[in-house]
Design a protein around this motif. Structure first.
Motif, PDB file in Angstrom:
ATOM      1  N   GLU A 145      26.371  24.909  44.223  1.00 35.04           N
ATOM      2  CA  GLU A 145      27.534  24.025  44.237  1.00 35.04           C
ATOM      3  C   GLU A 145      28.745  24.855  44.664  1.00 35.04           C
ATOM      4  OE1 GLU A 145      26.392  20.904  40.680  1.00 35.04           O
ATOM      5  OE2 GLU A 145      27.447  22.754  40.179  1.00 35.04           O
ATOM      6  N   GLN A 146      29.505  24.337  45.591  1.00 34.96           N
ATOM      7  CA  GLN A 146      30.738  24.983  46.042  1.00 34.96           C
ATOM      8  C   GLN A 146      31.875  24.380  45.210  1.00 34.96           C
ATOM      9  OE1 GLN A 146      31.955  24.098  50.074  1.00 34.96           O
ATOM     10  NE2 GLN A 146      32.809  26.154  50.380  1.00 34.96           N
ATOM     11  N   TYR A 147      32.336  25.141  44.239  1.00 36.79           N
ATOM     12  CA  TYR A 147      33.292  24.596  43.272  1.00 36.79           C
ATOM     13  C   TYR A 147      34.690  24.433  43.872  1.00 36.79           C
ATOM     14  CZ  TYR A 147      30.989  24.331  38.681  1.00 36.79           C
ATOM     15  OH  TYR A 147      30.241  23.960  37.596  1.00 36.79           O
ATOM     16  N   TYR A 148      35.218  23.224  43.710  1.00 38.55           N
ATOM     17  CA  TYR A 148      36.631  22.960  44.006  1.00 38.55           C
ATOM     18  C   TYR A 148      37.366  23.040  42.679  1.00 38.55           C
ATOM     19  CZ  TYR A 148      40.586  21.161  46.654  1.00 38.55           C
ATOM     20  OH  TYR A 148      41.795  21.042  47.305  1.00 38.55           O
ATOM     21  N   MET A 149      38.348  23.931  42.594  1.00 33.63           N
ATOM     22  CA  MET A 149      38.996  24.271  41.334  1.00 33.63           C
ATOM     23  C   MET A 149      40.480  23.926  41.335  1.00 33.63           C
ATOM     24  SD  MET A 149      36.433  25.807  39.777  1.00 33.63           S
ATOM     25  CE  MET A 149      37.272  26.571  38.383  1.00 33.63           C
ATOM     26  N   HIS A 150      41.018  23.642  40.179  1.00 26.99           N
ATOM     27  CA  HIS A 150      42.454  23.725  39.955  1.00 26.99           C
ATOM     28  C   HIS A 150      42.695  25.086  39.314  1.00 26.99           C
ATOM     29  CE1 HIS A 150      43.181  19.080  39.867  1.00 26.99           C
ATOM     30  NE2 HIS A 150      42.900  19.536  41.059  1.00 26.99           N
ATOM     31  N   VAL A 151      43.492  25.926  39.960  1.00 26.29           N
ATOM     32  CA  VAL A 151      43.591  27.327  39.541  1.00 26.29           C
ATOM     33  C   VAL A 151      45.026  27.757  39.270  1.00 26.29           C
ATOM     34  CG1 VAL A 151      41.462  28.079  40.660  1.00 26.29           C
ATOM     35  CG2 VAL A 151      43.587  28.071  41.959  1.00 26.29           C
ATOM     36  N   ASP A 152      45.127  28.779  38.432  1.00 28.42           N
ATOM     37  CA  ASP A 152      46.401  29.369  38.055  1.00 28.42           C
ATOM     38  C   ASP A 152      46.862  30.314  39.162  1.00 28.42           C
ATOM     39  OD1 ASP A 152      48.434  30.978  36.839  1.00 28.42           O
ATOM     40  OD2 ASP A 152      47.614  30.500  34.865  1.00 28.42           O
ATOM     41  N   PRO A 153      48.099  30.163  39.650  1.00 27.22           N
ATOM     42  CA  PRO A 153      48.566  31.058  40.720  1.00 27.22           C
ATOM     43  C   PRO A 153      48.737  32.500  40.273  1.00 27.22           C
ATOM     44  CG  PRO A 153      50.338  29.605  39.978  1.00 27.22           C
ATOM     45  CD  PRO A 153      49.088  29.112  39.340  1.00 27.22           C
ATOM     46  N   SER A 154      48.671  32.760  38.968  1.00 28.70           N
ATOM     47  CA  SER A 154      48.794  34.150  38.512  1.00 28.70           C
ATOM     48  C   SER A 154      47.465  34.896  38.546  1.00 28.70           C
ATOM     49  CB  SER A 154      49.364  34.191  37.086  1.00 28.70           C
ATOM     50  OG  SER A 154      48.423  33.726  36.136  1.00 28.70           O
ATOM     51  N   ASN A 155      46.367  34.216  38.881  1.00 26.97           N
ATOM     52  CA  ASN A 155      45.074  34.895  38.986  1.00 26.97           C
ATOM     53  C   ASN A 155      45.098  35.950  40.083  1.00 26.97           C
ATOM     54  OD1 ASN A 155      44.078  33.098  37.076  1.00 26.97           O
ATOM     55  ND2 ASN A 155      43.037  31.795  38.568  1.00 26.97           N
ATOM     56  N   GLU A 156      44.394  37.040  39.853  1.00 25.28           N
ATOM     57  CA  GLU A 156      44.171  38.029  40.911  1.00 25.28           C
ATOM     58  C   GLU A 156      42.830  37.684  41.556  1.00 25.28           C
ATOM     59  OE1 GLU A 156      43.748  42.847  41.692  1.00 25.28           O
ATOM     60  OE2 GLU A 156      44.345  42.108  39.699  1.00 25.28           O
ATOM     61  N   VAL A 157      42.877  37.121  42.746  1.00 26.75           N
ATOM     62  CA  VAL A 157      41.680  36.582  43.395  1.00 26.75           C
ATOM     63  C   VAL A 157      40.937  37.692  44.133  1.00 26.75           C
ATOM     64  CG1 VAL A 157      40.813  34.919  45.087  1.00 26.75           C
ATOM     65  CG2 VAL A 157      42.744  34.309  43.604  1.00 26.75           C
ATOM     66  N   LEU A 158      39.632  37.811  43.832  1.00 23.16           N
ATOM     67  CA  LEU A 158      38.807  38.855  44.431  1.00 23.16           C
ATOM     68  C   LEU A 158      37.890  38.332  45.518  1.00 23.16           C
ATOM     69  CD1 LEU A 158      37.757  40.816  41.201  1.00 23.16           C
ATOM     70  CD2 LEU A 158      39.820  41.081  42.594  1.00 23.16           C
ATOM     71  N   ALA A 159      37.588  37.035  45.508  1.00 24.43           N
ATOM     72  CA  ALA A 159      36.730  36.434  46.540  1.00 24.43           C
ATOM     73  C   ALA A 159      37.042  34.950  46.632  1.00 24.43           C
ATOM     74  CB  ALA A 159      35.255  36.653  46.228  1.00 24.43           C
ATOM     75  N   THR A 160      36.838  34.394  47.820  1.00 26.77           N
ATOM     76  CA  THR A 160      37.148  32.989  48.072  1.00 26.77           C
ATOM     77  C   THR A 160      36.010  32.325  48.842  1.00 26.77           C
ATOM     78  OG1 THR A 160      38.234  33.444  50.199  1.00 26.77           O
ATOM     79  CG2 THR A 160      39.629  33.499  48.221  1.00 26.77           C
ATOM     80  N   THR A 161      36.117  31.025  49.006  1.00 24.86           N
ATOM     81  CA  THR A 161      35.263  30.269  49.912  1.00 24.86           C
ATOM     82  C   THR A 161      36.133  29.241  50.612  1.00 24.86           C
ATOM     83  OG1 THR A 161      33.200  29.008  50.110  1.00 24.86           O
ATOM     84  CG2 THR A 161      34.579  28.502  48.225  1.00 24.86           C
ATOM     85  N   THR A 162      35.753  28.851  51.817  1.00 27.03           N
ATOM     86  CA  THR A 162      36.526  27.880  52.588  1.00 27.03           C
ATOM     87  C   THR A 162      35.707  26.611  52.777  1.00 27.03           C
ATOM     88  OG1 THR A 162      37.683  29.656  53.768  1.00 27.03           O
ATOM     89  CG2 THR A 162      37.760  27.453  54.744  1.00 27.03           C
ATOM     90  N   PHE A 163      36.307  25.479  52.477  1.00 24.74           N
ATOM     91  CA  PHE A 163      35.612  24.198  52.588  1.00 24.74           C
ATOM     92  C   PHE A 163      35.602  23.709  54.039  1.00 24.74           C
ATOM     93  CE2 PHE A 163      36.288  24.464  48.123  1.00 24.74           C
ATOM     94  CZ  PHE A 163      35.252  23.735  47.557  1.00 24.74           C
TER      95      PHE A 163
END
Length: 216
Positions: free
Chosen positions: A140-158
């Motif tokens: 499953e490719q998760y679509y998230m509501h996320v906190d902008p203060s997170n330090e993002v280490l990896a992403t995916t593009t829809f």
């Protein structure tokens, strides 16, 4: 010795018991003492304040006020929190205090089980060291509501194939953050326990878990 608590249950479609078994093995191998619980009442135990790490695997379900208050207080005071997929970021949908701590909440997985790509955002971070810049994944490719203060280490593009209006949206897959003094790590991969056989997924999760754990 570092100590950990795994609390598992909730929706069975995410293989909570099987995932708990994997985490327990990793933690033992990495020098933790480990205990497990199958009821959210474990979060209300004052003793969790002395732990190094808490791993929730409890998709959906409910959490009582006193349970979430004690859990968030423990993390604010330095206990680490780590977990994957809906076992952590689709748990306790009614608790905004829990979601604030996690740094994100699942809202959709367009197309359900699909092929997609995970892209490393911070290859220099020790959690991501040696992971290929991008790797294919089926889940499953998760679509998230996320906190902008997170330090993002990896992403995916829809791609937009399953929901045209989100074409091109880049979504966090792996992040770390602080909640008070506590370190929080989350990865959205891992719909079923079999996905832990993916070496990229397993390496990222295991490193993230160890990063989150409070030092002795």
């Amino acid at each position: 010795m570092r100590s950990a608590l795994i609390v598992y249950g909730g929706w069975e479609g995410h293989d909570p018991e099987e995932c708990a078994t994997i985490y327990r093995r990793w933690l033992h191998e990495d020098g933790f003492s480990v205990r497990t619980a199958t009821e959210t009442s474990a979060f209300a135990d004052p003793a969790i304040a002395e732990l190094s790490l808490i791993i929730p695997i409890f998709t959906m379900s409910k959490i009582a006020k006193e349970e979430v208050e004690n859990l968030t207080k423990a993390v604010e005071n330095g206990v680490g929190l780590a977990g994957h997929h809906g076992g952590m970021s689709d748990a306790f949908r009614e608790s905004v205090d829990y979601q604030f701590m996690v740094g994100g909440q699942w809202v959709a997985h367009p197309g359900n089980i699909i092929d997609y790509t995970v892209e490393v955002s911070k290859p220099d971070d020790p959690i991501m060291a040696g992971i290929k810049p991008s790797f294919p994944y089926t889940s499953e490719q998760y679509y998230m509501h996320v906190d902008p203060s997170n330090e993002v280490l990896a992403t995916t593009t829809f791609s937009g194939e399953h929901a045209w209006w989100i074409e091109g949206v880049k979504m966090p897959v792996v992040w770390k953050r602080h909640h008070g003094k506590g370190r929080v790590f989350h990865m959205t991969l891992g719909h079923r326990a079999k996905e832990f056989e993916n070496s990229n997924m397993a390496t990222i999760m295991r490193r993230g878990m160890n990063w989150a754990a409070r030092d002795e």
